[in-house]
Design a protein around this motif. Sequence first.
Motif, PDB file in Angstrom:
ATOM      1  N   ALA A  46     -12.612  97.635 -20.632  1.00  0.00           N
ATOM      2  CA  ALA A  46     -12.136  97.681 -19.247  1.00  0.00           C
ATOM      3  C   ALA A  46     -10.812  96.928 -19.081  1.00  0.00           C
ATOM      4  O   ALA A  46      -9.887  97.421 -18.426  1.00  0.00           O
ATOM      5  N   GLY A  47     -10.708  95.748 -19.673  1.00  0.00           N
ATOM      6  CA  GLY A  47      -9.473  94.979 -19.589  1.00  0.00           C
ATOM      7  C   GLY A  47      -8.313  95.679 -20.275  1.00  0.00           C
ATOM      8  O   GLY A  47      -7.188  95.668 -19.776  1.00  0.00           O
ATOM      9  N   THR A  48      -8.591  96.290 -21.392  1.00  0.00           N
ATOM     10  CA  THR A  48      -7.556  97.034 -22.119  1.00  0.00           C
ATOM     11  C   THR A  48      -7.079  98.219 -21.296  1.00  0.00           C
ATOM     12  O   THR A  48      -5.875  98.482 -21.200  1.00  0.00           O
ATOM     13  N   LEU A  49      -7.993  98.931 -20.689  1.00  0.00           N
ATOM     14  CA  LEU A  49      -7.625 100.080 -19.859  1.00  0.00           C
ATOM     15  C   LEU A  49      -6.768  99.644 -18.671  1.00  0.00           C
ATOM     16  O   LEU A  49      -5.773 100.297 -18.344  1.00  0.00           O
ATOM     17  N   GLN A  50      -7.141  98.544 -18.037  1.00  0.00           N
ATOM     18  CA  GLN A  50      -6.353  98.038 -16.907  1.00  0.00           C
ATOM     19  C   GLN A  50      -4.944  97.674 -17.349  1.00  0.00           C
ATOM     20  O   GLN A  50      -3.964  97.986 -16.665  1.00  0.00           O
ATOM     21  N   TYR A  51      -4.844  96.998 -18.484  1.00  0.00           N
ATOM     22  CA  TYR A  51      -3.534  96.596 -19.007  1.00  0.00           C
ATOM     23  C   TYR A  51      -2.669  97.817 -19.301  1.00  0.00           C
ATOM     24  O   TYR A  51      -1.505  97.880 -18.894  1.00  0.00           O
ATOM     25  N   ILE A  52      -3.224  98.787 -20.013  1.00  0.00           N
ATOM     26  CA  ILE A  52      -2.461  99.989 -20.379  1.00  0.00           C
ATOM     27  C   ILE A  52      -2.026 100.749 -19.133  1.00  0.00           C
ATOM     28  O   ILE A  52      -0.888 101.224 -19.049  1.00  0.00           O
ATOM     29  N   GLN A  53      -2.911 100.861 -18.165  1.00  0.00           N
ATOM     30  CA  GLN A  53      -2.580 101.587 -16.941  1.00  0.00           C
ATOM     31  C   GLN A  53      -1.411 100.929 -16.208  1.00  0.00           C
ATOM     32  O   GLN A  53      -0.535 101.611 -15.689  1.00  0.00           O
ATOM     33  N   LYS A  54      -1.356  99.615 -16.191  1.00  0.00           N
ATOM     34  CA  LYS A  54      -0.270  98.896 -15.523  1.00  0.00           C
ATOM     35  C   LYS A  54       1.081  99.112 -16.211  1.00  0.00           C
ATOM     36  O   LYS A  54       2.125  98.949 -15.591  1.00  0.00           O
ATOM     37  N   GLN A  55       1.067  99.468 -17.484  1.00  0.00           N
ATOM     38  CA  GLN A  55       2.308  99.665 -18.230  1.00  0.00           C
ATOM     39  C   GLN A  55       3.023 100.959 -17.849  1.00  0.00           C
ATOM     40  O   GLN A  55       4.201 101.120 -18.130  1.00  0.00           O
ATOM     41  N   GLU A  56       2.325 101.897 -17.217  1.00  0.00           N
ATOM     42  CA  GLU A  56       2.897 103.178 -16.789  1.00  0.00           C
ATOM     43  C   GLU A  56       3.635 103.874 -17.939  1.00  0.00           C
ATOM     44  O   GLU A  56       4.784 104.296 -17.806  1.00  0.00           O
ATOM     45  N   LEU A  57       2.986 103.985 -19.065  1.00  0.00           N
ATOM     46  CA  LEU A  57       3.571 104.613 -20.239  1.00  0.00           C
ATOM     47  C   LEU A  57       3.614 106.134 -20.077  1.00  0.00           C
ATOM     48  O   LEU A  57       2.693 106.714 -19.508  1.00  0.00           O
ATOM     49  N   PRO A  58       4.654 106.784 -20.578  1.00  0.00           N
ATOM     50  CA  PRO A  58       4.719 108.246 -20.465  1.00  0.00           C
ATOM     51  C   PRO A  58       3.649 108.944 -21.307  1.00  0.00           C
ATOM     52  O   PRO A  58       3.199 110.035 -20.960  1.00  0.00           O
ATOM     53  N   LYS A  89     -11.198 107.294 -26.745  1.00  0.00           N
ATOM     54  CA  LYS A  89     -10.221 108.351 -26.461  1.00  0.00           C
ATOM     55  C   LYS A  89     -10.497 109.001 -25.110  1.00  0.00           C
ATOM     56  O   LYS A  89      -9.566 109.293 -24.355  1.00  0.00           O
ATOM     57  N   ILE A  90     -11.759 109.208 -24.801  1.00  0.00           N
ATOM     58  CA  ILE A  90     -12.116 109.788 -23.499  1.00  0.00           C
ATOM     59  C   ILE A  90     -11.682 108.855 -22.376  1.00  0.00           C
ATOM     60  O   ILE A  90     -11.087 109.290 -21.386  1.00  0.00           O
ATOM     61  N   ALA A  91     -11.946 107.575 -22.525  1.00  0.00           N
ATOM     62  CA  ALA A  91     -11.546 106.598 -21.499  1.00  0.00           C
ATOM     63  C   ALA A  91     -10.027 106.535 -21.369  1.00  0.00           C
ATOM     64  O   ALA A  91      -9.489 106.486 -20.261  1.00  0.00           O
ATOM     65  N   LEU A  92      -9.341 106.555 -22.488  1.00  0.00           N
ATOM     66  CA  LEU A  92      -7.877 106.488 -22.463  1.00  0.00           C
ATOM     67  C   LEU A  92      -7.253 107.724 -21.827  1.00  0.00           C
ATOM     68  O   LEU A  92      -6.262 107.619 -21.107  1.00  0.00           O
ATOM     69  N   CYS A  93      -7.819 108.891 -22.079  1.00  0.00           N
ATOM     70  CA  CYS A  93      -7.228 110.104 -21.511  1.00  0.00           C
ATOM     71  C   CYS A  93      -7.413 110.168 -20.000  1.00  0.00           C
ATOM     72  O   CYS A  93      -6.711 110.911 -19.321  1.00  0.00           O
ATOM     73  N   ARG A  94      -8.314 109.375 -19.466  1.00  0.00           N
ATOM     74  CA  ARG A  94      -8.503 109.327 -18.010  1.00  0.00           C
ATOM     75  C   ARG A  94      -7.409 108.524 -17.319  1.00  0.00           C
ATOM     76  O   ARG A  94      -7.204 108.678 -16.110  1.00  0.00           O
TER      77      ARG A  94
END
Length: 48
Positions: A2-14, A27-32
């Motif tokens: 959950a913390g990793t997903l929040q961090y990645i989402q905040k980065q707004e990566l293309p 992978k399923i969580a990341l693709c969301r």
Amino acid sequence: MAGTLQYIQKQELPSLHACHCTDIYSKIALCRISNLKEVGVGLALEYE
């Protein structure tokens, strides 16, 4: 995860590239939250 997903989402990566060691559930969580790309053998990425 959950913390990793929040961090990645905040980065707004293309896009995000998941390697072979990323399990299917991650992978399923990341693709969301990002534009997830599969990494294949021999793929070369160049960053500016």
